[in-house]
Design a protein around this motif. Structure first.
Motif, PDB file in Angstrom:
ATOM      1  N   THR A 226      -0.994   9.203   2.292  1.00 29.20           N
ATOM      2  CA  THR A 226      -0.712   8.618   0.981  1.00 29.20           C
ATOM      3  C   THR A 226       0.034   7.306   1.176  1.00 29.20           C
ATOM      4  N   TYR A 228       1.869   4.101  -1.164  1.00 32.50           N
ATOM      5  CA  TYR A 228       2.308   3.627  -2.469  1.00 32.50           C
ATOM      6  C   TYR A 228       2.649   2.138  -2.400  1.00 32.50           C
ATOM      7  N   PRO A 256       0.102   4.504  -6.474  1.00 32.82           N
ATOM      8  CA  PRO A 256      -0.727   4.968  -5.351  1.00 32.82           C
ATOM      9  C   PRO A 256      -1.890   4.018  -5.070  1.00 32.82           C
ATOM     10  N   LYS A 258      -3.508   4.648  -1.831  1.00 34.25           N
ATOM     11  CA  LYS A 258      -4.274   5.625  -1.057  1.00 34.25           C
ATOM     12  C   LYS A 258      -3.683   6.971  -1.419  1.00 34.25           C
ATOM     13  N   SER A 259      -4.436   7.774  -2.160  1.00 36.87           N
ATOM     14  CA  SER A 259      -3.831   8.950  -2.773  1.00 36.87           C
ATOM     15  C   SER A 259      -4.560  10.223  -2.412  1.00 36.87           C
ATOM     16  N   THR A 260      -3.863  11.316  -2.660  1.00 40.25           N
ATOM     17  CA  THR A 260      -4.406  12.659  -2.530  1.00 40.25           C
ATOM     18  C   THR A 260      -4.094  13.393  -3.826  1.00 40.25           C
ATOM     19  N   SER A 263      -0.429  13.251  -4.938  1.00 39.24           N
ATOM     20  CA  SER A 263       0.215  11.957  -5.100  1.00 39.24           C
ATOM     21  C   SER A 263       0.801  11.793  -6.493  1.00 39.24           C
TER      22      SER A 263
END
Length: 399
Positions: A226, A228, A256, A258-260, A263
């Motif tokens: 992840t 931010y 975010p 790059k998120s999951t 996140s």
């Protein structure tokens, strides 16, 4: 433990005062609050900070800053032990050299370091005086009115050009506890410039939480899945003497990129927004403020109580008694509890609004500035609510 830390604080303070090559700032404020809506039940809270810098040589300087916040001292009888919050805001060492037409600085730090909203970066590297709004004033140093609290342990390199009022730098730090109580690595770029009609202090960066469990809740050595984006902008169009100027703050902490599934998402309530047109008519000055501030940032502010609001300040700061200058004025504000600019409804004007008036004065005293303010919550008085009347005394002095 807190008593030991407090003892260390005052010991260090006394030693710093006796140093030959020393500069700094100190401040303290007391706030008196009536907790009873129908009677008299006072509460007294005290904030304070101390900032010091040793110039050990032409190349090496060491900085430290500490802050202290007490609980209700009246309830503790003033002389009894109280569980005060003592914080090391900053411990840092900086190497500075000038070559190739610029001043180069390499710093290593613990705690806050030139965080957005503190104006520490632009003050230190470009010599700019404070240009923030007086309703954002606090007495906790870098632990106070921040756009977001960039803090941790790390290092920073900055480059300040001699031929141009421009400074830029890169900071790498590790925060041991983010909003998930996980450690996080931050990489940030800082840029500041000043001219006759523009003063800007800007920081933007990437934060990477460090996880030790994967999406299946299995233990792993290290996982970074992840990222931010965060930023903070402190901007003044015009200058402190312009007939018209515009002061702005904008920032957020977790967007975010790059998120999951776990996140954090960026909400309107997470965005720090402050806009203040300023009018200078010589002896008379008018500042009109509008703000939407995350709830987590309100705790450190003295003159703003709610997340959304507007304020008009009318004052004169060119008065004098003998050789002592003073400032006198009055604020009138309306704010809304737990509201933001995307959630304000017509009914909130009656149900959630707080109207307050705050006459204030600032005097030169003992080589510093003493500020007094009486904050009266008109809506709270009418509704017989607690904390309707607050009295502030604050003092700051350069050392």
């Amino acid at each position: 433990m807190k008593k030991i830390l407090a003892l260390v604080f005052f010991t260090v303070t006394s030693r710093l005062f006796s140093a030959a090559f020393f500069s700094g700032e100190t401040g303290a404020a007391a706030q008196f609050v009536n907790k009873d809506s129908r009677g008299f039940e006072p509460a007294v809270f005290i904030d304070g900070f101390f900032t010091g810098q040793f110039n050990l040589s032409n190349m090496l300087s060491v900085r430290s800053e500490f802050s202290l916040r007490t609980p209700d001292m009246y309830d503790n009888g003033f002389t009894k032990d109280a569980a005060a919050t003592f914080r090391i805001n900053e411990l840092s060492a900086t190497l500075t050299r000038s070559f190739l037409g610029a001043t180069h600085s390499l710093s290593f730090f613990l705690g806050h370091f030139e965080a957005p909203g503190s104006q520490q970066y632009i003050k230190r590297h470009l010599g700019v005086r404070n240009y923030s709004s007086h309703i954002l004033e606090n007495y906790l140093g870098q632990n106070g009115s921040l756009i977001y609290p960039l803090t941790g342990i790390g290092g920073s390199y900055s480059l300040t050009f001699k031929a141009h009022p421009v400074s830029t730098g890169l900071t790498i730090s590790k925060d041991n506890s983010n909003f998930e109580d996980n450690p996080q690595i931050n990489i940030d770029w800082h840029f500041a410039t000043v001219s006759k009609l523009l003063t800007m202090d800007f920081l933007a960066g990437i934060g990477a939480p460090l996880y030790t469990k994967n999406s299946n809740d299995e233990d792993v050595y290290l996982l970074i899945d992840t990222l931010y984006f965060h930023m903070g902008l402190d901007l003044l169009f015009g200058n402190l003497y312009s007939v018209f100027s515009l002061y702005n703050r904008l920032g957020f902490e977790y967007m975010p990129i790059k998120s999951t599934s776990k996140s954090k998402t960026l909400e309107i309530s997470d965005i720090y927004l402050f806009v203040e047109p300023r009018f200078n008519f010589g002896s008379l000055k008018i500042h009109i403020s509008a703000y939407s501030i995350p709830e987590a940032r309100l705790e450190k502010l003295m003159f703003i109580d709610d997340t959304l609001g507007v304020d008009i300040s009318i004052f004169s700061d060119d008065k004098s008694i003998g050789k002592r200058n003073y400032c006198i004025g009055c604020d009138l504000g309306m704010s809304f509890e737990g509201k933001f600019f995307n959630s304000l409804e017509d009914k909130d004007l009656m149900e959630k609004s707080n109207v307050k008036v705050m006459p204030f004065a600032e005097f030169q005293a003992g080589g510093g500035k003493l500020k007094t303010a009486l904050q009266i919550g008109i809506t709270k008085v009418v509704d017989n609510r607690a904390d309707a009347v607050k009295l502030h005394f604050g003092y700051k002095k350069d050392l």
